[in-house]
Scaffold this motif. Structure first.
Motif, PDB file in Angstrom:
ATOM      1  N   PHE A   1      19.582 -30.720 -48.755  1.00 50.39           N
ATOM      2  CA  PHE A   1      18.601 -29.823 -48.438  1.00 50.39           C
ATOM      3  C   PHE A   1      18.982 -29.294 -47.246  1.00 50.39           C
TER       4      PHE A   1
ATOM      5  N   PHE B   1      13.033 -35.322 -61.010  1.00 45.79           N
ATOM      6  CA  PHE B   1      13.659 -33.847 -61.688  1.00 45.79           C
ATOM      7  C   PHE B   1      14.875 -34.543 -62.424  1.00 45.79           C
TER       8      PHE B   1
ATOM      9  N   TYR C   1      18.678 -32.420 -63.698  1.00 46.02           N
ATOM     10  CA  TYR C   1      19.123 -30.743 -64.008  1.00 46.02           C
ATOM     11  C   TYR C   1      20.331 -30.943 -64.098  1.00 46.02           C
TER      12      TYR C   1
ATOM     13  N   ARG D   1       9.325 -30.362 -52.476  1.00 47.33           N
ATOM     14  CA  ARG D   1      10.319 -29.225 -52.401  1.00 47.33           C
ATOM     15  C   ARG D   1      11.900 -29.564 -52.091  1.00 47.33           C
TER      16      ARG D   1
ATOM     17  N   SER E   1      13.874 -22.913 -51.082  1.00 53.27           N
ATOM     18  CA  SER E   1      14.156 -23.958 -50.575  1.00 53.27           C
ATOM     19  C   SER E   1      16.164 -23.463 -50.607  1.00 53.27           C
TER      20      SER E   1
ATOM     21  N   ASP F   1       4.987 -23.857 -56.086  1.00 49.18           N
ATOM     22  CA  ASP F   1       4.527 -23.924 -55.420  1.00 49.18           C
ATOM     23  C   ASP F   1       2.612 -23.371 -55.534  1.00 49.18           C
TER      24      ASP F   1
ATOM     25  N   LEU G   1      22.486 -22.795 -52.945  1.00 40.73           N
ATOM     26  CA  LEU G   1      22.112 -22.705 -53.818  1.00 40.73           C
ATOM     27  C   LEU G   1      20.816 -22.293 -53.090  1.00 40.73           C
TER      28      LEU G   1
ATOM     29  N   PRO H   1      21.703 -25.510 -61.246  1.00 42.08           N
ATOM     30  CA  PRO H   1      22.014 -26.260 -61.819  1.00 42.08           C
ATOM     31  C   PRO H   1      20.771 -25.597 -62.488  1.00 42.08           C
TER      32      PRO H   1
ATOM     33  N   LEU I   1      24.658 -31.905 -53.699  1.00 43.50           N
ATOM     34  CA  LEU I   1      23.322 -31.324 -52.796  1.00 43.50           C
ATOM     35  C   LEU I   1      22.259 -32.271 -51.510  1.00 43.50           C
TER      36      LEU I   1
ATOM     37  N   ASP J   1       5.910 -27.831 -59.456  1.00 40.67           N
ATOM     38  CA  ASP J   1       6.351 -27.486 -58.462  1.00 40.67           C
ATOM     39  C   ASP J   1       8.102 -27.528 -59.577  1.00 40.67           C
ATOM     40  N   THR J   2       8.219 -26.969 -60.175  1.00 38.21           N
ATOM     41  CA  THR J   2       9.861 -27.132 -60.532  1.00 38.21           C
ATOM     42  C   THR J   2       9.984 -25.972 -59.515  1.00 38.21           C
ATOM     43  N   GLN J   3      11.539 -26.949 -58.739  1.00 38.85           N
ATOM     44  CA  GLN J   3      12.096 -25.444 -58.462  1.00 38.85           C
ATOM     45  C   GLN J   3      13.670 -25.158 -59.445  1.00 38.85           C
ATOM     46  N   TYR J   4      13.589 -23.524 -59.233  1.00 32.60           N
ATOM     47  CA  TYR J   4      14.575 -23.090 -60.152  1.00 32.60           C
ATOM     48  C   TYR J   4      15.534 -22.307 -59.376  1.00 32.60           C
ATOM     49  N   PHE J   5      16.592 -22.482 -59.858  1.00 35.66           N
ATOM     50  CA  PHE J   5      17.899 -22.323 -58.463  1.00 35.66           C
ATOM     51  C   PHE J   5      18.985 -20.428 -58.980  1.00 35.66           C
ATOM     52  N   GLY J   6      19.423 -19.994 -58.339  1.00 34.22           N
ATOM     53  CA  GLY J   6      20.064 -19.790 -57.996  1.00 34.22           C
ATOM     54  C   GLY J   6      21.945 -19.385 -58.611  1.00 34.22           C
TER      55      GLY J   6
ATOM     56  N   ARG K   1       8.337 -24.412 -43.643  1.00 29.37           N
ATOM     57  CA  ARG K   1       7.605 -25.734 -44.293  1.00 29.37           C
ATOM     58  C   ARG K   1       8.366 -27.184 -43.748  1.00 29.37           C
ATOM     59  N   ASN K   2       9.467 -27.307 -44.584  1.00 23.09           N
ATOM     60  CA  ASN K   2      10.735 -28.250 -44.511  1.00 23.09           C
ATOM     61  C   ASN K   2      11.708 -27.944 -43.873  1.00 23.09           C
TER      62      ASN K   2
ATOM     63  N   TYR L   1      19.642 -24.937 -50.224  1.00 22.41           N
ATOM     64  CA  TYR L   1      20.454 -26.140 -50.680  1.00 22.41           C
ATOM     65  C   TYR L   1      21.845 -26.069 -50.347  1.00 22.41           C
TER      66      TYR L   1
ATOM     67  N   PHE M   1      18.813 -35.889 -53.993  1.00 21.85           N
ATOM     68  CA  PHE M   1      19.674 -35.643 -55.097  1.00 21.85           C
ATOM     69  C   PHE M   1      20.591 -36.922 -54.782  1.00 21.85           C
TER      70      PHE M   1
END
Lengths: 115, 112
Positions: free
Chosen positions: A45, B33, B35, B98, A33, A96, A90, B43, A43, A102-107, A55-56, A35, B102
């Motif tokens: 999406f 969630f 963060y 997903r 995803s 998935d 981001l 985050p 933030l 389904d936690t999202q981990y950010f770069g 997908r979205n 952002y 926020f």
């Protein structure tokens, strides 16, 4: 396991140009995803890709686009840059998996400045 | 829209406990969630709530009440390194699991 990586970390462009940002998800993660983060809007999406398909999609103009490759790496493109596109972009990946959180981990993000 | 509301700023003392509240629209709720984001950084995931109740993870706990559209993040034994923005994010069924919405974030300042 390596985290989400994004390149480049910093970018300066001028109005009217276009830019491509890259994201490599955590190994094994299939969903990516994107952002946009700005001081005024927070933030927001942009879009999500899974299995090379969008997908979205968030509420952004068509100048913002993306794609995903077979190895789950993703790119986003912004065409005809405007001053308001200056932001931290981001990327976040998630497993998935079935029944997962389904936690999202950010770069670390790409800081784009449009002059 | 799907507004997520949280206080803009909070100040607390090292060693103390602080509670950061978050309210959200309940229609289509899929999960919530929290963060943490330090200035200039990405985050980082703290907690996930999908059922009512308290989830505890070391010094951090998060609570959810789905009927009230309310969550809070509880930080105990505050440390200076906890000075950061705390972001509440909600997943809604209508917009995709997903596509997180926020809040604007709560900037926490921990003082000695």
């Amino acid at each position: 396991k390596a985290g989400v990586t994004q390149t480049p970390r910093y970018l300066i462009k001028t109005r009217g140009q276009q830019v491509t940002l890259s994201c490599s998800p955590i190994s094994g993660h299939r969903s990516v995803s994107w952002y946009q983060q700005t001081p005024g809007q927070g933030l927001q999406f942009l879009f999500e890709y899974f299995s090379e398909t969008q997908r979205n999609k968030g509420n952004f103009p068509g100048r913002f686009s993306g794609r995903q490759f077979s190895n789950s790496r993703s790119e986003m493109n912004v065409s005809t840059l405007e001053l308001g596109d200056s932001a931290l972009y981001l990327c976040a990946s998630s497993l998935d998996g079935q029944g997962g959180t389904d936690t999202q981990y950010f770069g670390p993000g790409t800081r784009l400045t449009v002059l | 829209g799907q507004n997520i509301d949280q206080p803009t700023e909070m100040t607390a003392t090292e060693g103390a406990i602080v509670q950061i509240n978050c309210t959200y629209q309940t229609s289509g709720f899929n999960g919530l969630f929290w963060y943490q984001q330090h200035a200039g950084e990405a985050p980082t995931f703290l907690s996930y709530n999908v059922l009512d109740g308290l989830e505890e993870k070391g010094r951090f706990s998060s609570f959810l009440s789905r009927s009230k559209g309310y969550s809070y993040l509880l930080l105990k034994e505050l440390q200076m390194k906890d000075s950061a923005s705390y972001l509440c994010a909600v997943s809604y069924k209508g917009t995709g699991r997903r596509a997180l919405t926020f809040g604007s974030g709560t900037r926490l300042q921990v003082q000695p």
